[in-house]
Write a protein that holds these residues in place. Structure first.
Motif, mmCIF file in Angstrom:
data_model
loop_
_atom_site.group_PDB
_atom_site.id
_atom_site.type_symbol
_atom_site.label_atom_id
_atom_site.label_comp_id
_atom_site.label_asym_id
_atom_site.label_seq_id
_atom_site.Cartn_x
_atom_site.Cartn_y
_atom_site.Cartn_z
ATOM 1 N N CYS A 1 0.897 -1.301 -0.034
ATOM 2 C CA CYS A 1 -0.005 -0.074 0.205
ATOM 3 C C CYS A 1 0.772 1.240 -0.007
ATOM 4 O O CYS A 1 0.327 2.422 -0.337
ATOM 5 C CB CYS A 1 -0.881 -0.038 1.099
ATOM 6 S SG CYS A 1 0.062 -0.120 3.004
ATOM 7 N N PRO B 1 -10.689 -1.876 3.787
ATOM 8 C CA PRO B 1 -11.192 -0.629 3.567
ATOM 9 C C PRO B 1 -10.514 0.404 4.234
ATOM 10 O O PRO B 1 -10.706 0.831 5.347
ATOM 11 C CB PRO B 1 -12.499 -0.726 3.980
ATOM 12 C CG PRO B 1 -12.325 -1.674 5.086
ATOM 13 C CD PRO B 1 -11.521 -2.697 4.665
ATOM 14 N N GLU C 1 -6.009 1.104 -1.378
ATOM 15 C CA GLU C 1 -6.763 0.083 -1.486
ATOM 16 C C GLU C 1 -6.704 -0.764 -2.369
ATOM 17 O O GLU C 1 -7.115 -2.011 -2.598
ATOM 18 C CB GLU C 1 -8.556 0.516 -1.316
ATOM 19 C CG GLU C 1 -8.525 1.011 0.228
ATOM 20 C CD GLU C 1 -9.908 1.676 0.402
ATOM 21 O OE1 GLU C 1 -10.932 1.204 -0.296
ATOM 22 O OE2 GLU C 1 -10.197 1.813 1.545
ATOM 23 N N ALA C 2 -6.568 -0.143 -3.590
ATOM 24 C CA ALA C 2 -6.482 -0.669 -5.007
ATOM 25 C C ALA C 2 -5.093 -1.800 -5.014
ATOM 26 O O ALA C 2 -5.102 -2.710 -5.628
ATOM 27 C CB ALA C 2 -6.183 0.189 -6.061
ATOM 28 N N LYS C 3 -4.074 -1.352 -3.980
ATOM 29 C CA LYS C 3 -2.875 -2.274 -3.899
ATOM 30 C C LYS C 3 -2.924 -3.452 -2.767
ATOM 31 O O LYS C 3 -2.011 -4.052 -2.617
ATOM 32 C CB LYS C 3 -1.637 -1.621 -3.900
ATOM 33 C CG LYS C 3 -1.559 -0.627 -4.984
ATOM 34 C CD LYS C 3 -0.210 0.189 -4.807
ATOM 35 C CE LYS C 3 -0.543 1.525 -4.007
ATOM 36 N NZ LYS C 3 0.508 2.598 -4.133
ATOM 37 N N CYS C 4 -3.842 -3.135 -1.800
ATOM 38 C CA CYS C 4 -4.014 -4.107 -0.505
ATOM 39 C C CYS C 4 -4.526 -5.336 -0.778
ATOM 40 O O CYS C 4 -5.555 -5.635 -1.630
ATOM 41 C CB CYS C 4 -4.882 -3.467 0.332
ATOM 42 S SG CYS C 4 -5.186 -4.318 1.841
ATOM 43 N N THR C 5 -3.469 -6.388 -0.581
ATOM 44 C CA THR C 5 -3.561 -7.895 -0.711
ATOM 45 C C THR C 5 -4.634 -8.329 0.125
ATOM 46 O O THR C 5 -5.158 -9.488 -0.174
ATOM 47 C CB THR C 5 -2.325 -8.634 -0.527
ATOM 48 O OG1 THR C 5 -1.723 -8.426 0.845
ATOM 49 C CG2 THR C 5 -1.204 -8.049 -1.424
ATOM 50 N N GLN C 6 -5.265 -7.553 1.090
ATOM 51 C CA GLN C 6 -6.234 -8.253 2.042
ATOM 52 C C GLN C 6 -7.558 -7.815 1.971
ATOM 53 O O GLN C 6 -8.580 -7.787 2.551
ATOM 54 C CB GLN C 6 -5.608 -7.829 3.574
ATOM 55 C CG GLN C 6 -4.208 -8.585 3.916
ATOM 56 C CD GLN C 6 -4.205 -10.150 3.650
ATOM 57 O OE1 GLN C 6 -5.335 -10.935 4.305
ATOM 58 N NE2 GLN C 6 -3.644 -10.571 3.084
ATOM 59 N N ASN C 7 -7.526 -6.701 0.834
ATOM 60 C CA ASN C 7 -8.881 -5.974 0.486
ATOM 61 C C ASN C 7 -9.325 -5.163 1.777
ATOM 62 O O ASN C 7 -10.750 -5.203 2.089
ATOM 63 C CB ASN C 7 -9.739 -6.733 -0.081
ATOM 64 C CG ASN C 7 -9.350 -7.391 -1.238
ATOM 65 O OD1 ASN C 7 -8.811 -6.987 -2.299
ATOM 66 N ND2 ASN C 7 -9.557 -8.993 -1.383
ATOM 67 N N LYS D 1 -7.690 6.424 -2.004
ATOM 68 C CA LYS D 1 -8.068 5.004 -2.149
ATOM 69 C C LYS D 1 -6.891 4.345 -3.084
ATOM 70 O O LYS D 1 -7.162 3.003 -3.383
ATOM 71 C CB LYS D 1 -9.444 4.673 -2.534
ATOM 72 C CG LYS D 1 -10.357 4.883 -1.457
ATOM 73 C CD LYS D 1 -11.716 4.470 -1.667
ATOM 74 C CE LYS D 1 -12.685 4.880 -0.575
ATOM 75 N NZ LYS D 1 -13.997 4.207 -0.845
#
Length: 383
Positions: A301, A366, A358-364, A355
């Motif tokens: 992130c 918020p 958030e587009a790069k977060c491996t755990q989705n 955000k």
């Protein structure tokens, strides 16, 4: 008054003996309370004392408490390193500067010798090289040893286990090592065993997870009770360490008499058996970020356009929301955003909700919503 009665070997290299519970000197109360508190701890068997030039006036308080015959009862250790604390702007990792710091600590402690002097927080291979190179810190300590000012040498560390393992192989000068190990942080278990096997005395800091076990978290209490049948998480943490034969002594930070009494009382209780050790390790591992399905600190992130240290802030969320230890969460938050932190993060209130993270977060996760949550927590003073 409760007392420790059974000493154990403090590593083959030092040739000393120590009781299972020792004294941490970072957070003493004011002087008039500190002196009797320190003496109570010593009388109870907390004879190994861990202090530092960087612990405010800790050395000075100890110096006053160690009068009237108390100096002869203790194993006194202090430490410093320029990457953690500089008494003067010109401090460096040279042997000469280290020797100067040793003499200064002796003056502050008002003693004629130190039982131990440690390199404080070797937290990277670069620090290890600075400490051990020719003309480095270890040479400065060796000079003090040769002159009869220091008895023994050691180091403290928060480095990665694989690095510490290498240091243990190479550091024939090391007689004791101080590192973190507790029911929540088991990653140093193997290096503690290796140090013990090499004859290095093992000293454990943060046995109560930096105070987290005392936060009355219902989540932690339930996990501990399900694992070993007791609801007191601090007791469980202490007995877990007592159960490890590779642990020589733990550091108990003392601010009040109850710290002394309760910790020693816990160490007088039975050690856990193999089944209990396995059960509590599994229970605590289930509460880890990986298994709780929260931020795993992969750092995909980052960087944040607003300058927020997202993984660190998500660790604050984890302690507040998942473990339900708001006191620890606030401490972490205050440090992350504090003026004394050279790498301070911007506050979550500065999140623009772009955000990108958030587009790069491996755990989705918020993330923007969690930053808004932390901003509200700060606004509400964590109540």
């Amino acid at each position: 008054m409760i007392k420790q009665t059974q000493k154990i070997n403090f590593g083959k290299r030092s040739g000393l003996e120590v009781y299972p519970v020792s004294m941490g000197a970072m957070r003493f109360p004011e002087m008039d309370k500190a002196i009797p508190l320190i003496r109570q701890a010593i009388d109870a068997g907390m004879v190994y004392i861990d202090t530092s030039r960087g612990y405010g006036d800790s050395e000075i308080k100890l110096g006053k408490a160690l009068k009237d015959g108390y100096r002869e009862k203790v194993i006194l250790s202090t430490k410093c390193s320029p990457w953690v604390f500089k008494a003067e702007d010109t401090d460096d990792s040279s042997a000469d500067c280290t020797y100067k710091r040793i003499l200064e600590s002796m003056r502050r402690l008002d003693v004629e010798y130190l039982d131990f002097y440690q390199v404080w927080n070797i937290n990277s291979p670069e620090n290890y090289e600075k400490a051990t190179c020719k003309g480095g810190m270890v040479d400065g300590i060796r000079r003090a040893v040769d002159e009869g000012l220091v008895g023994h040498i050691g180091f403290t560390t928060h480095d990665e286990p694989e690095n510490i393992s290498r240091y243990i192989d190479e550091a024939d000068w090391c007689e004791v090592i101080l590192l973190t190990y507790n029911i929540f942080n088991q990653k140093y278990k193997d290096v503690v065993a290796k140090a013990h096997e090499k004859g290095i005395g093992t000293i454990i800091m943060n046995p109560a997870c930096g105070g987290m076990l005392a936060e009355n978290s219902p989540v932690i209490a339930d996990a501990v009770k399900s694992a070993v049948g007791i609801s007191d998480a601090v007791e469980a943490g202490h007995r877990y360490l007592k159960s490890d034969p590779n642990v020589d002594t733990i550091i108990c930070g003392i601010t009040k008499p109850e710290d002394i009494e309760s910790t020693i009382a816990n160490f007088k209780k039975p050690a856990f058996d193999a089944a209990q050790i396995s059960a509590i390790e599994k229970a605590m591992n289930k509460l880890s970020p990986d298994n709780a399905k929260v931020c795993t600190s992969c750092k995909y992130c980052m960087p944040c356009p607003a300058g927020i240290d997202i993984p660190a802030m998500m660790d604050v969320v984890f302690h507040d929301k998942v473990l339900k230890v708001p006191g620890i969460a606030k401490e972490k938050y205050d440090w992350l955003t504090g003026e004394n932190n050279k790498n301070a993060s911007k506050k979550p209130s500065e999140c623009t909700a772009c955000k990108e993270c958030e587009a790069k977060c491996t755990q989705n996760i918020p993330i923007a919503a969690e930053m808004a949550y932390l901003a509200r927590r700060e606004e509400q003073s964590w109540k």
